[in-house]
Enzyme design. Structure first.
Site, PDB file in Angstrom:
ATOM      1  N   SER A   1      -8.898  41.383  27.397  1.00  0.00           N
ATOM      2  CA  SER A   1      -9.563  41.833  28.622  1.00  0.00           C
ATOM      3  C   SER A   1     -11.076  41.784  28.451  1.00  0.00           C
ATOM      4  O   SER A   1     -11.650  42.495  27.616  1.00  0.00           O
ATOM      5  CB  SER A   1      -9.152  43.262  28.967  1.00  0.00           C
ATOM      6  OG  SER A   1     -10.041  43.740  29.968  1.00  0.00           O
TER       7      SER A   1
ATOM      8  N   HIS B   1      -7.883  38.065  30.573  1.00  0.00           N
ATOM      9  CA  HIS B   1      -7.605  39.089  31.584  1.00  0.00           C
ATOM     10  C   HIS B   1      -8.914  39.566  32.225  1.00  0.00           C
ATOM     11  O   HIS B   1      -9.854  39.941  31.521  1.00  0.00           O
ATOM     12  CB  HIS B   1      -6.888  40.245  30.880  1.00  0.00           C
ATOM     13  CG  HIS B   1      -6.374  41.337  31.752  1.00  0.00           C
ATOM     14  ND1 HIS B   1      -5.194  41.243  32.468  1.00  0.00           N
ATOM     15  CD2 HIS B   1      -6.857  42.583  32.001  1.00  0.00           C
ATOM     16  CE1 HIS B   1      -4.977  42.389  33.114  1.00  0.00           C
ATOM     17  NE2 HIS B   1      -5.983  43.216  32.855  1.00  0.00           N
TER      18      HIS B   1
ATOM     19  N   MET C   1     -12.657  46.045  39.348  1.00  0.00           N
ATOM     20  CA  MET C   1     -12.646  47.452  39.788  1.00  0.00           C
ATOM     21  C   MET C   1     -13.692  47.679  40.863  1.00  0.00           C
ATOM     22  O   MET C   1     -14.815  47.187  40.730  1.00  0.00           O
ATOM     23  CB  MET C   1     -12.971  48.364  38.604  1.00  0.00           C
ATOM     24  CG  MET C   1     -12.030  48.197  37.443  1.00  0.00           C
ATOM     25  SD  MET C   1     -12.545  49.274  36.086  1.00  0.00           S
ATOM     26  CE  MET C   1     -11.289  48.875  34.891  1.00  0.00           C
TER      27      MET C   1
ATOM     28  N   ASP D   1      -0.461  46.839  30.003  1.00  0.00           N
ATOM     29  CA  ASP D   1      -1.928  46.900  30.018  1.00  0.00           C
ATOM     30  C   ASP D   1      -2.417  48.315  29.743  1.00  0.00           C
ATOM     31  O   ASP D   1      -2.183  49.229  30.540  1.00  0.00           O
ATOM     32  CB  ASP D   1      -2.407  46.428  31.400  1.00  0.00           C
ATOM     33  CG  ASP D   1      -3.923  46.306  31.499  1.00  0.00           C
ATOM     34  OD1 ASP D   1      -4.623  46.543  30.500  1.00  0.00           O
ATOM     35  OD2 ASP D   1      -4.401  45.970  32.609  1.00  0.00           O
TER      36      ASP D   1
HETATM   37  C1  DX5 Z   1      -7.818  49.486  32.411  1.00  0.00           C
HETATM   38  C2  DX5 Z   1      -7.730  47.977  32.381  1.00  0.00           C
HETATM   39  C3  DX5 Z   1      -7.276  47.436  31.073  1.00  0.00           C
HETATM   40  C4  DX5 Z   1      -8.197  47.769  29.939  1.00  0.00           C
HETATM   41  C5  DX5 Z   1      -7.519  47.531  28.627  1.00  0.00           C
HETATM   42  O1  DX5 Z   1      -8.128  49.891  33.690  1.00  0.00           O
HETATM   43  O2  DX5 Z   1      -6.818  47.512  33.351  1.00  0.00           O
HETATM   44  O3  DX5 Z   1      -7.065  46.033  31.166  1.00  0.00           O
HETATM   45  O4  DX5 Z   1      -9.386  47.036  29.976  1.00  0.00           O
HETATM   46  O5  DX5 Z   1      -8.352  47.983  27.603  1.00  0.00           O
HETATM   47  P1  DX5 Z   1      -7.750  48.621  26.285  1.00  0.00           P
HETATM   48  O6  DX5 Z   1      -6.831  47.570  25.701  1.00  0.00           O
HETATM   49  O7  DX5 Z   1      -8.944  48.908  25.457  1.00  0.00           O
HETATM   50  O8  DX5 Z   1      -6.972  49.830  26.702  1.00  0.00           O
HETATM   51 ZN    ZN Z   2      -6.184  45.300  33.313  1.00  0.00          ZN
END
Ligand code: DX5
Ligand code: ZN
Length: 215
Positions: free
Chosen positions: A7, A32, A36, A174
């Site tokens: 991500s 990914h 937001m 995720d």
């Molecule tokens: C959270 C996101 C995830 C996040 C994952 O809102 O959708 O994709 O970036 O990050 P980690 O793997 O650090 O939890």
């Molecule tokens: Zn995500």
């Protein structure tokens, strides 16, 4: 080899090109994009112009996770950037069936993202209209959170529901994914694994991605 989707939210935005190239050269399957809007989730990440810049450099399939209200306004524009996988939140869609059809009509694979506190049973009517289910294992909004343990059972439950419905969606997980839980998540039925901090905050991100992928 597992499909790891690093991500970009955990990348260094001051060195986005460098970090996307690192993903290109790694064992990652996808890349990914966490989108937001500050309304559906309490954080603003990046949107179309930054995604377009990533698209210019990315050599792996892009996976846009839309944590936004009214995703139906934007799915065509993400698809036009070459994004191949687009997920929208069941909690954010006023007409989920039509948004899923819209994603498919735009030439992308349609995913339904579901928050930790949302009952998996709500997915039932839509399973045949989706290509994948994105099970959130943290509350969406931020990277680097701890994995919510009940998510393992949720993945297993979603896998059962998919089988019962005779649908053929795959499951992406995720949030808080790392070496400590990836094998269990795979055993529970997930086949795509988002990794934010576990990939980008590692001392050697490429080695961390390879380890997560199991190569
Ligand atoms: C959270 C996101 C995830 C996040 C994952 O809102 O959708 O994709 O970036 O990050 P980690 O793997 O650090 O939890
Ligand atoms: Zn995500």
């Amino acid at each position: 080899m597992r499909n790891i989707a690093p991500s970009i939210l955990s990348a260094d935005f001051g060195h986005l090109e460098r970090d996307v190239r690192m993903v290109n050269e790694s064992a990652a399957g996808w890349i990914h994009l966490d989108i937001m809007d500050g309304t559906f989730v309490p954080n603003i990440s990046f949107g179309l112009p930054v995604s377009a810049a990533i698209a210019k450099v990315a050599e792996k399939p892009m996976d846009a996770h839309l944590m936004i209200v009214h995703p139906e306004k934007y799915v065509e524009r993400f698809a036009a950037l070459g994004v191949q996988f687009i997920s929208v939140h069941i909690e954010a869609c006023e007409d989920l069936s039509s948004t899923l059809s819209q994603i498919r009509a735009a030439g992308a694979k349609a995913g339904i993202a579901i928050n930790p506190e949302t009952d998996a049973a709500l997915l039932k009517p839509y399973l045949k209209q989706a290509d994948f289910i994105l099970v959130m294992s943290v509350h969406p909004g931020f990277s680097g959170q701890s994995f919510i343990e009940g998510s393992l059972e949720k993945v297993a439950r979603v896998r059962e529901m998919i089988a019962e419905a005779g649908a053929n969606c795959f499951i992406e997980v995720d949030g808080g994914v790392g070496m400590q839980n990836i094998a269990a998540l795979e055993a529970a039925g997930a086949s795509v694994f988002v990794a934010g901090n576990a990939a980008f905050k590692a001392a050697d991100p490429k080695a961390a991605i390879a380890a997560l992928a199991g190569v």
